[in-house]
Design a protein around this motif. Structure first.
Motif, short mmCIF file in Angstrom:
data_model
loop_
_atom_site.label_atom_id
_atom_site.label_comp_id
_atom_site.label_asym_id
_atom_site.label_seq_id
_atom_site.Cartn_x
_atom_site.Cartn_y
_atom_site.Cartn_z
N GLU A 126 18.18 17.84 7.72
CA GLU A 126 16.94 17.56 8.43
C GLU A 126 16.64 18.68 9.43
O GLU A 126 17.53 19.14 10.14
CB GLU A 126 17.06 16.23 9.16
N THR A 127 15.39 19.14 9.47
CA THR A 127 14.99 20.16 10.44
C THR A 127 14.62 19.48 11.75
O THR A 127 13.79 18.57 11.78
CB THR A 127 13.80 20.98 9.93
N GLN A 177 8.86 33.61 10.08
CA GLN A 177 8.65 32.63 9.03
C GLN A 177 7.35 32.85 8.27
O GLN A 177 7.04 32.12 7.36
CB GLN A 177 8.65 31.23 9.65
N ALA A 191 14.09 25.89 16.17
CA ALA A 191 14.47 24.77 15.30
C ALA A 191 15.91 24.92 14.84
O ALA A 191 16.47 26.02 14.79
CB ALA A 191 13.55 24.70 14.10
N THR A 192 16.53 23.80 14.53
CA THR A 192 17.88 23.80 13.97
C THR A 192 17.93 22.78 12.84
O THR A 192 17.00 21.99 12.65
CB THR A 192 18.92 23.47 15.06
N THR A 193 19.01 22.81 12.09
CA THR A 193 19.16 21.91 10.95
C THR A 193 20.34 20.98 11.18
O THR A 193 21.43 21.44 11.56
CB THR A 193 19.37 22.70 9.64
N ARG A 231 14.12 14.28 17.31
CA ARG A 231 14.17 14.20 15.86
C ARG A 231 12.97 13.48 15.27
O ARG A 231 12.49 13.85 14.19
CB ARG A 231 15.47 13.51 15.42
#
Length: 307
Positions: free
Chosen positions: A248-249, A10, A241-243, A84
């Motif tokens: 929302e991440t 990233q 991380a996931t979406t 979250r």
């Protein structure tokens, strides 16, 4: 020395630089293999075969879970909610699965056909089969659902088999799946990667590799053989991380790579020296049993050591 990403990440590291995420060795630990020897294969939490069973009673309850109304486990929902909103972590989510019930989908699979006098072909025999998925990286994944409604929305024709998540994890391992995917197609899809899957199958506490002191020690021990490595940092990988479905991440539940290894190198190394160093470290890590059990996949970042 400019930092070069051995695996794309990233921070703008170019994907063209050689090297990819490193899969850890996938041999089963002896204690899991021993458990599988008595597990039978795809069975429920009571050890009963899933094939050919009627799964829901007249009262809508699920067999083997007498008071089960088919809704998601409250502990799991609370753990995901905390993840979250930034007050929890993915280790807590997996820990919540230790006592949670999930639903495994099975579907009818034609085993034999017959042709009638009129020439029409009909089903003569059908078996029930576990549903398996293929992850983006080619690995086998087992889907599981925290609620009957989530499973029905994903595949209306699939039958929900209620099992404890630990039992589902053991069955996933027996099917050579490396990922357990919770609630695919739902608002929140959470992926349990291979080390977490193995820990859940053994009913042991899972610690993320980027927070595991023993993993850090193993990596540092191997790096000690390379004087050009001045320091090492361990961070969550880009794949942690996931979406969610609404964009929302969420800082957990991704498919990997879950470990980022930052190597701080002495200045003056040419490209060939860097490639040899990284290859040597990869070979050393891949031979280590603890590393193989606790690390799913990694990405390596190179930085210039501060003088």
């Amino acid at each position: 020395m400019e930092h070069n990403g051995i695996a794309p990440g990233q921070d703008g590291a170019p994907a063209g630089n050689s090297g990819t995420s490193i899969p850890a060795p996938r041999h089963l630990p002896g204690h899991i293999a021993a458990a599988l020897a008595g597990a039978g294969g795809p069975t429920d939490s009571a050890g009963q075969p899933w094939q050919g069973r009627s799964l829901a009673g007249d009262d809508g309850k699920i067999h083997n879970f007498e008071d089960d109304d088919g809704t998601a486990d409250a502990g799991y929902l609370a753990a995901v909610s905390a993840l979250r909103n930034g007050t929890g972590d993915e280790a807590t989510v997996i820990a919540s699965l230790a006592t949670a019930r999930v639903f495994i989908p099975i579907i009818a699979q034609l085993a034999e056909e017959s042709e009638g006098d009129d020439g029409l072909v009909s089903d003569k025999q059908a078996d029930m089969a576990l549903v398996m998925l293929k992850a983006a990286d080619g690995r086998t994944a087992m889907p599981a659902f925290t609620s009957a409604q989530a499973l029905a929305s994903w595949h209306p024709e699939a039958r929900p088999v209620a099992v404890y998540a630990a039992r589902a994890a053991l069955s996933a391992v027996s099917e050579q799946a490396e990922l357990l995917v919770l609630d695919p197609g739902s608002e929140v899809t959470f992926v349990v990667r291979r080390p977490g899957l193995w820990a859940l199958a053994q009913q042991q506490t899972w610690v993320p590799s980027y927070l595991d002191g023993e993993v850090a020690g193993t990596i540092a021990e191997a790096a000690a053989a390379f004087p050009a490595v001045r320091n090492i940092g361990l961070l969550p990988g880009a794949g942690v991380a996931t979406t969610t479905a609404n964009g929302e991440t969420m800082p957990g539940g991704g498919a990997g790579p879950e470990l980022q290894v930052v190597l701080y190198l002495e200045d003056g190394l040419d490209a060939a020296a860097v490639q040899d160093l990284v290859a040597g470290l990869q070979a050393s890590w891949s031979r280590n049993v603890l590393f193989g059990e606790r690390v799913d996949s990694i990405e390596i970042k190179l930085r210039r050591a501060v003088q």
